[in-house]
Design a protein around this motif. Structure first.
Motif, PDB file in Angstrom:
ATOM      1  N   ILE A 109     -12.818  16.446  -2.184  1.00  0.00           N
ATOM      2  CA  ILE A 109     -11.583  16.230  -1.418  1.00  0.00           C
ATOM      3  C   ILE A 109     -11.355  14.728  -1.273  1.00  0.00           C
ATOM      4  CG2 ILE A 109     -10.495  16.449   0.866  1.00  0.00           C
ATOM      5  CD1 ILE A 109     -10.680  19.170  -0.135  1.00  0.00           C
ATOM      6  N   GLY A 110     -10.188  14.259  -1.705  1.00  0.00           N
ATOM      7  CA  GLY A 110      -9.790  12.883  -1.434  1.00  0.00           C
ATOM      8  C   GLY A 110      -8.956  12.869  -0.159  1.00  0.00           C
ATOM      9  N   ILE A 111      -9.279  11.961   0.741  1.00  0.00           N
ATOM     10  CA  ILE A 111      -8.528  11.847   1.996  1.00  0.00           C
ATOM     11  C   ILE A 111      -7.737  10.550   1.911  1.00  0.00           C
ATOM     12  CG2 ILE A 111      -8.706  11.681   4.516  1.00  0.00           C
ATOM     13  CD1 ILE A 111     -11.457  13.100   4.202  1.00  0.00           C
ATOM     14  N   ASN A 112      -6.420  10.657   1.938  1.00  0.00           N
ATOM     15  CA  ASN A 112      -5.611   9.462   1.691  1.00  0.00           C
ATOM     16  C   ASN A 112      -5.610   8.534   2.897  1.00  0.00           C
ATOM     17  OD1 ASN A 112      -3.899   7.944  -0.047  1.00  0.00           O
ATOM     18  ND2 ASN A 112      -2.208   8.469   1.311  1.00  0.00           N
ATOM     19  N   TYR A 132      -1.821   7.230  -2.545  1.00  0.00           N
ATOM     20  CA  TYR A 132      -2.092   5.944  -1.883  1.00  0.00           C
ATOM     21  C   TYR A 132      -0.911   4.980  -2.060  1.00  0.00           C
ATOM     22  CZ  TYR A 132      -4.319   2.000   0.176  1.00  0.00           C
ATOM     23  OH  TYR A 132      -4.580   0.963   1.022  1.00  0.00           O
ATOM     24  N   LEU A 133      -0.394   4.883  -3.302  1.00  0.00           N
ATOM     25  CA  LEU A 133       0.726   3.955  -3.558  1.00  0.00           C
ATOM     26  C   LEU A 133       1.970   4.375  -2.783  1.00  0.00           C
ATOM     27  CD1 LEU A 133       0.484   3.344  -7.415  1.00  0.00           C
ATOM     28  CD2 LEU A 133       0.270   1.614  -5.616  1.00  0.00           C
ATOM     29  N   HIS A 134       2.231   5.671  -2.740  1.00  0.00           N
ATOM     30  CA  HIS A 134       3.375   6.214  -2.008  1.00  0.00           C
ATOM     31  C   HIS A 134       3.249   5.831  -0.525  1.00  0.00           C
ATOM     32  CE1 HIS A 134       5.506   9.888  -0.267  1.00  0.00           C
ATOM     33  NE2 HIS A 134       6.401   9.469  -1.144  1.00  0.00           N
ATOM     34  N   GLY A 135       2.043   6.024   0.032  1.00  0.00           N
ATOM     35  CA  GLY A 135       1.813   5.668   1.435  1.00  0.00           C
ATOM     36  C   GLY A 135       1.891   4.169   1.658  1.00  0.00           C
ATOM     37  N   LEU A 136       1.357   3.408   0.708  1.00  0.00           N
ATOM     38  CA  LEU A 136       1.385   1.947   0.847  1.00  0.00           C
ATOM     39  C   LEU A 136       2.816   1.432   0.806  1.00  0.00           C
ATOM     40  CD1 LEU A 136      -0.103  -0.776   0.952  1.00  0.00           C
ATOM     41  CD2 LEU A 136      -0.338  -0.664  -1.538  1.00  0.00           C
ATOM     42  N   ALA A 137       3.624   1.990  -0.079  1.00  0.00           N
ATOM     43  CA  ALA A 137       5.043   1.594  -0.129  1.00  0.00           C
ATOM     44  C   ALA A 137       5.680   1.875   1.234  1.00  0.00           C
ATOM     45  CB  ALA A 137       5.758   2.355  -1.241  1.00  0.00           C
ATOM     46  N   GLY A 138       5.373   3.048   1.808  1.00  0.00           N
ATOM     47  CA  GLY A 138       5.907   3.387   3.127  1.00  0.00           C
ATOM     48  C   GLY A 138       5.415   2.421   4.200  1.00  0.00           C
TER      49      GLY A 138
END
Ligand SMILES: NC(=O)C1=CN([C@@H]2O[C@H](COP(=O)(O)OP(=O)(O)OC[C@H]3O[C@@H](n4cnc5c(N)ncnc54)[C@H](OP(=O)(O)O)[C@@H]3O)[C@@H](O)[C@H]2O)[C@@H](O)CC1
Ligand SMILES: [K+]
Length: 521
Positions: A437-440, A479-485
């Motif tokens: 499981i990866g946890i973002n 991760y990138l999607h969250g980082l952009a946010g």
């Protein structure tokens, strides 16, 4: 970074103590001393008033005694309250209690409501250390422990939690009746699931992982089930971008999405594919929607598919099979609609498509009725990206049941169906077919906006097209999607950011993550 369950942490402790021979007292000393130092680094300005240390009867309380001793050694004033009778303190905690008292520290025992209430009335503190419960909390917090937690939370003082905020279940992040709301949580050896999963994650404040001297070569059993995707890990997943590359080098992504009235989803997924770095992108959609998407996105090639009342018809299959040739990945689902002929199209396409797949939105809803087309054992596992509502439809349960144990739901589905399962939420989880499981570790409420999921679908598709394996593409994509946010939230706040804004921020987020670092975040 590795994330441990409470059982894995106990197993690591056991190996260090029993197999390697490091005394438990040494681990407790390391934990308490490093906690005192971290506390001082964070809150030196609060330590002119006494530091109030609330201790339970287990080893978490023992850590509290060590913290008290090291703060005293720095000539700080501490007050120590133990919420159990003296005779209930045993083992390493009792040894450290005795040492602390021999150093001249007064320790008050407040084993019931009345004595606790009296002690709290007297307490004068600038900072609270919560050493009531750690990984050993096994049931709902009761009695005067509950009263102590309420008092801590109402005090308005900064709170440092030792190992985990008391009341949070270290294994799953559930709140066992009441939980301390900490400003800083100092945990040992590795983060635990309870620090990262909601609602426990929201109780931790800033989380700092402290090395207490457990040898690095020890592996918890079972090993490496949970991985925390943070900045460093995400950076190592970035696909290479060779200087000599051309658009053919970076993969051709096919996006099949959209229907009459749902063209926005298709446009967002396709734009995210391009901004996610794929070299070429073809967007295939229902014929009646194609002029709209073609006008909106100059950089994508578009293909009109056989149309059935505004949606893609099963008659489109022969044309789509030709379109699959030469493509590196297929992203399928956003805005497809749910007519019976689109359902037949999606099921047959998924059943016989040999390309890496990303399945989202309507594709998930259409597959929910018959998951057999996923055919476990595919050479390349499909990526599925449900939000909790879609997940509930996929497994035939309620959203509340999904939320109750997100890790188990995601893992069970991924293993049973041989897919990479991205369960969106706070935090987003990425489950692999082998049970990992990866946890973002990025993102927040800024991402909760219409079309945000369509952006994630196109982005993950683009990363697969650039050569990443599905599990890695899904972890990096999240991760990138969250980082952009996160970057947008810093500039504009967490409300009112559009999915298109997230999409346009993706190249800058990726550049920031690049170890060669064109831009700082
Ligand atoms: N092992 C190591 O080497 C190291 C461990 N370290 C530290 O040890 C911590 C784990 O310690 P732990 O296992 O003693 O458990 P802990 O969290 O202190 O509390 C459990 C106590 O509370 C009690 N209790 C349980 N539920 C309850 C309830 N609902 N309401 C009321 N009481 C309840 C339970 O008593 P019981 O009910 O079982 O009689 C038990 O006595 C870990 O988080 C870290 O801080 C570090 O020093 C590094 C080295
Ligand atoms: K604690």
């Amino acid at each position: 970074m590795r994330v441990l369950t409470a059982e894995q942490m106990r197993d690591l402790d056991r190996q260090a103590i029993e197999e390697i021979g490091i005394p438990g007292l040494v681990l407790m000393e390391n934990a308490g001393r490093a906690s005192a130092e971290a506390l001082l680094r964070a809150f030196a300005d609060r330590c002119c008033a006494p530091v109030l240390i609330l201790c339970g009867k287990g080893n978490n309380g023992g850590d509290g005694f060590v913290v008290a001793r090291h703060l005293r050694n720095r000539e700080l004033k501490v007050e120590v309250l133990v919420l159990a009778p003296r005779e209930k303190i045993g083992g390493d905690a009792a040894v450290n209690l005795a040492i602390l008292e021999r150093c001249g520290q007064t320790v008050r025992f407040v084993p019931d409501d009345e004595s606790l209430a009296a002690a709290l009335v007297d307490a004068r503190a600038g900072l609270i250390v919560d050493a009531l419960f750690g990984t050993g909390l096994s049931s709902e917090v009761r009695g005067h422990y509950r009263r102590a937690i309420d008092w801590i939370n109402a005090s308005g003082l900064p709170v440092v939690a030792i190992d985990i905020p008391s009341g949070v279940d270290a294994g799953n992040g559930h709140i066992l009746g009441r939980a301390v709301q900490a400003d800083l949580t100092l945990t040992f050896a590795a983060a635990k699931l309870g620090h990262l999963l909601s609602p426990g994650a929201q109780c931790c404040g800033r989380l700092e992982v402290i090395d207490i001297g457990i040898p690095k070569h020890l592996r918890p059993r079972p090993d490496d089930l949970h991985l925390w995707t943070r900045w460093e890990e995400a950076a190592t997943l970035l696909p290479e971008r060779p200087a000599t590359g051309h658009k053919g080098t970076f993969g051709h992504l096919l996006v099949i999405a959209g229907s009459r009235g749902k063209t926005g989803a298709a446009i967002l997924a396709a734009e995210a594919g391009l901004r996610g770095g794929c070299g070429l992108l073809t967007l295939a959609t229902a014929a009646s929607a194609q002029p709209v998407v073609a006008a909106a996105l100059a950089e994508a090639m578009t293909e009109p598919l056989a149309d059935d009342d505004g949606g893609i018809s099963v008659d489109a299959l022969p044309a789509v099979r030709r379109l699959l040739e030469g493509k590196a990945a297929l992203a399928l689902g956003p805005g497809l609609g749910q007519t019976p002929r689109t359902a037949a199209f999606v099921r047959q396409l998924v059943a016989d498509c040999g390309l890496p797949l990303v399945l989202d939105a309507d594709a998930l809803n259409l597959l929910a009725a018959d998951l057999s087309v996923l055919a476990p054992g595919r050479r390349i596992p499909p990526v599925m990206t449900p939000h909790p509502g879609e997940m509930a439809r996929l497994v035939g349960c309620s959203v509340a049941e999904v939320e109750q144990d997100r890790v188990a739901v995601a893992r069970t589905f991924a293993v049973r169906h041989g897919v990479v399962l991205v369960l969106k939420g706070a935090p987003t989880l990425v489950a692999a077919p082998d049970g990992r499981i990866g946890i973002n570790g990025s993102g927040g409420p800024v991402l909760a906006t219409a079309g945000s999921g369509d952006v994630l679908t196109g982005l993950i598709g683009a990363l697969i097209a650039q050569g990443l394996a599905p599990f890695e593409a899904a972890r990096l994509g999240c991760y990138l999607h969250g980082l952009a946010g996160d970057r947008l939230a810093r500039r504009h706040g967490a409300a009112g950011v559009l999915a298109g804004d997230i999409c346009r921020e993706l190249p800058a987020a990726r550049a920031a993550l690049n170890p060669k670092g064109e831009t700082a975040c």
